[in-house]
Design a protein around this motif. Sequence first.
Motif, short mmCIF file in Angstrom:
data_model
loop_
_atom_site.label_atom_id
_atom_site.label_comp_id
_atom_site.label_asym_id
_atom_site.label_seq_id
_atom_site.Cartn_x
_atom_site.Cartn_y
_atom_site.Cartn_z
N UNK A 26 0.68 -1.03 0.07
CA UNK A 26 -0.06 -0.14 -0.05
C UNK A 26 0.79 1.24 0.12
N UNK A 27 1.81 1.18 0.88
CA UNK A 27 3.07 2.48 0.96
C UNK A 27 3.43 2.50 -0.53
N UNK A 28 3.76 1.65 -1.06
CA UNK A 28 4.57 1.62 -2.52
C UNK A 28 3.62 2.21 -3.44
N UNK A 29 2.34 1.70 -3.61
CA UNK A 29 1.49 2.27 -4.50
C UNK A 29 0.79 3.79 -4.11
N UNK A 30 0.76 4.07 -2.90
CA UNK A 30 0.57 5.30 -2.10
C UNK A 30 1.47 6.71 -2.66
N UNK A 31 2.75 6.05 -2.59
CA UNK A 31 3.85 7.02 -2.69
C UNK A 31 4.33 7.02 -4.28
N UNK A 32 3.82 6.13 -5.04
CA UNK A 32 4.09 5.91 -6.62
C UNK A 32 5.56 5.47 -6.75
N UNK A 33 5.96 4.64 -5.83
CA UNK A 33 7.41 4.00 -6.11
C UNK A 33 7.19 2.78 -6.62
#
Length: 403
Positions: A231-238
Amino acid sequence: MIASNHTALLAALTISASLLLAAVPAHAQDVVAPEPVLTEDAPTEDTSPAMVFPRELILLPEDVQSAAVEGLEADNAEIPSGMGGAEAAWYRAQIAYLGEDWASARNYAATAAAGGIVDAALLSGIMTRNGEGGPVDLTAAARWFTRAADRDDPVALYNLGQLAALGDESLALGQPEPWFERAARAGHIPAMVAHAVTLKNSPVPQDAIAAREWAGRAAQQGSAEGMYQLAQLLDEGLGGARDAAGARVWYERAANQRHAEAAFQAGMMWVDGEGGAQDDVTGRNWMRIAAESGYAPAQGQYGLMMYQGRGGDTDPELAAYWFSRGARGGDAESQFLYAFVLARGEGVSQDLELAYRWSLLAATDHLGAPVHDRDRDRLEAGLASALPPDVRQRIRAEFDALR
């Protein structure tokens, strides 16, 4: 860790400066409050994977396990026919471990490990690392784990990665990443998460692509931390395009497994309308789960939603309670909010000295970095001017002595 794209929501929920101007009564110097303790020990955030006894090592039949727990002594256990010396030692090691006879378990496990039993080497490493049945010896633990890792055992590889992450050069394990990667490729789910986190934090931009892949693998296999990292990766666009809708879905899935930070992020996204519909009621529900799970930033924000009546009834008493929980947990925003209601006497007895102490604590975050917040600065200044000079100086001196 709070995702950077949601930190602005804290400001969106913050009390207006006009209320701060009225926070301190005109005759505040007449208020006498009992002298409180400056603060309490705040828990520190530990993002490293927990080192736990791998339950898959307990291979004994259920009736033997029950007997071990009920007091069967390893030395007196009847060994099944056909077992060799190393197998018998491993059998006794498991009985001793289940019976919490740590010294015997450690001795028998070492004997079995020396005879080539991989699981026994793992247990020897775990007990030696944890100091169960004898002194802590990380060098010996690394040796035991290496025996099992030479057979590509994923649990051993993962534990070697954790030891390498300690940065003790005397262990001669190098960097943790190669160990985590080998364990991840061998199917160890916590290692997949650790590998994803390492790739996510890598200075090489392309590594974020692989981070998404590994976090996704762990998430698909039910890992709450894997779901949160994805979720963090998707959220931050990484590692690819930003996907707020996908991030919200994975935050919620992790939150359904009581992942406190994921519940906090899901709540913030619902409050802000990111990745889907805006709904304060749903946001408040997720924030409650995060707060009740002990996540300090969520405790302050849950209290603030109660204070403002967002997503439910206004409740000053419960708001003050949650402000205090978050404040004692080390969250600077919660410390400011708790200072505010103490100064005003809203939901809690007015206590200007205590409010001043918390406003001072709110000047730095849990890592000790300065917090630049105009509202907090104005509250601190107002309280300082309202308190008698000798009281203000005493509190300041106590605060400075603890820094």
